[in-house]
Design an enzyme around this catalytic site. Structure first.
Site, PDB file in Angstrom:
ATOM      1  N   CYS A  80       0.829  -1.211   0.000  1.00  0.00           N
ATOM      2  CA  CYS A  80       0.000   0.000   0.000  1.00  0.00           C
ATOM      3  C   CYS A  80       0.868   1.268   0.000  1.00  0.00           C
ATOM      4  O   CYS A  80       1.489   1.565  -1.020  1.00  0.00           O
ATOM      5  CB  CYS A  80      -0.970  -0.061   1.170  1.00  0.00           C
ATOM      6  SG  CYS A  80      -2.425   0.944   0.898  1.00  0.00           S
ATOM      7  N   HIS A 172      -3.190  -5.396   1.780  1.00  0.00           N
ATOM      8  CA  HIS A 172      -2.521  -5.639   3.065  1.00  0.00           C
ATOM      9  C   HIS A 172      -2.609  -7.095   3.516  1.00  0.00           C
ATOM     10  O   HIS A 172      -3.436  -7.413   4.378  1.00  0.00           O
ATOM     11  CB  HIS A 172      -3.219  -4.805   4.154  1.00  0.00           C
ATOM     12  CG  HIS A 172      -3.047  -3.338   4.016  1.00  0.00           C
ATOM     13  ND1 HIS A 172      -2.057  -2.635   4.667  1.00  0.00           N
ATOM     14  CD2 HIS A 172      -3.758  -2.428   3.316  1.00  0.00           C
ATOM     15  CE1 HIS A 172      -2.159  -1.352   4.374  1.00  0.00           C
ATOM     16  NE2 HIS A 172      -3.182  -1.191   3.562  1.00  0.00           N
ATOM     17  N   GLU A 174      -0.856  -8.479   5.621  1.00  0.00           N
ATOM     18  CA  GLU A 174      -0.543  -8.535   7.059  1.00  0.00           C
ATOM     19  C   GLU A 174      -1.789  -8.346   7.912  1.00  0.00           C
ATOM     20  O   GLU A 174      -1.762  -8.582   9.120  1.00  0.00           O
ATOM     21  CB  GLU A 174       0.552  -7.512   7.413  1.00  0.00           C
ATOM     22  CG  GLU A 174       0.121  -6.056   7.551  1.00  0.00           C
ATOM     23  CD  GLU A 174      -0.171  -5.334   6.226  1.00  0.00           C
ATOM     24  OE1 GLU A 174      -0.167  -5.992   5.156  1.00  0.00           O
ATOM     25  OE2 GLU A 174      -0.424  -4.117   6.277  1.00  0.00           O
TER      26      GLU A 174
HETATM   27  N1  GLN Z   1      -3.696   6.313   1.173  1.00  0.00           N
HETATM   28  C1  GLN Z   1      -2.399   6.046   1.729  1.00  0.00           C
HETATM   29  C2  GLN Z   1      -1.319   6.853   1.025  1.00  0.00           C
HETATM   30  O1  GLN Z   1      -1.557   7.467   0.061  1.00  0.00           O
HETATM   31  C3  GLN Z   1      -2.061   4.581   1.663  1.00  0.00           C
HETATM   32  C4  GLN Z   1      -3.005   3.809   2.545  1.00  0.00           C
HETATM   33  C5  GLN Z   1      -2.451   2.570   3.155  1.00  0.00           C
HETATM   34  O2  GLN Z   1      -1.235   2.361   3.190  1.00  0.00           O
HETATM   35  N2  GLN Z   1      -3.319   1.768   3.692  1.00  0.00           N
HETATM   36  O3  GLN Z   1      -0.214   6.851   1.453  1.00  0.00           O
END
Ligand code: GLN
Length: 190
Positions: A80, A172, A174
């Protein structure tokens, strides 16, 4: 024994550490300094807020040492926000952070109605069984070039990919009960 670090600046750090500790052959450590970075044979950049993690990486002078190790082949997995930090390009944004992976990512790509969602998916390289994938204000990959391989797409958008020693997922693993992505990453290292 292999030592895997989780970049411990901000975000879902302990969840990755817990998953890594399920593997007998893995020692999992939190990485916040250059000295700790030197101890690891692989590193996870967790989800969180990419702008915050990126700024703190700069403040702690960790961008260069981390980029250098990745460019020399250190296995890295960005989940992410971690995917955003690896990207060479962030769409509609002049800023990028580690700039190591040949991907262009779109932040918060699913809009505010779809803050988070989950689905089950078979990802061939990872597992024969469907695995749960959880998205939280997730990015997706808009464009790839160079030697990036696509591992998974959802609704025609790339959500997991690999380029040599670099793995990136929009979601994710995890935060689920499933260990197959962590297993895949451990195998990338060993
Ligand atoms: N929206 C977050 C970002 O732009 C990422 C979200 C996440 O890691 N769950 O950094």
């Amino acid at each position: 024994m292999i030592t895997i670090g989780v970049l411990g600046i901000q975000g879902a750090v302990s969840e990755h550490i817990d998953k890594l500790r399920s593997f007998n052959e893995v020692k999992a450590i939190v990485v916040k300094t250059k000295e700790e970075l030197n101890l690891v044979q692989g590193i996870i950049i967790p989800g969180g807020e990419s702008t915050a993690i990126g700024k703190l990486l700069e403040d702690f002078s960790l961008i260069e040492p981390l980029r250098e190790r990745i460019e020399k082949g250190l296995p890295v997995w960005g989940t992410c926000a971690g995917m955003i930090l690896l990207a060479k390009k962030i769409s509609k944004d002049p800023k990028a952070y580690l700039k190591v992976m040949n991907i262009e990512v779109k932040r918060n790509a699913y809009g505010s109605q779809l803050e988070s969602f989950q689905e089950q998916k078979i990802i061939k390289e990872i597992s024969k069984e469907p695995i749960p994938i959880v998205f939280i204000r997730a990015p997706y990959v808009e464009r790839i070039w160079g030697t990036v391989d696509i591992l998974a797409e959802v609704d025609g958008k790339i959500v997991a990919c690999r380029e040599k020693n670099m793995l990136a997922t929009s979601f994710h693993p995890e935060l689920t009960e499933d260990l197959s992505f962590h297993k895949y990453f451990v195998e990338m290292i060993s």
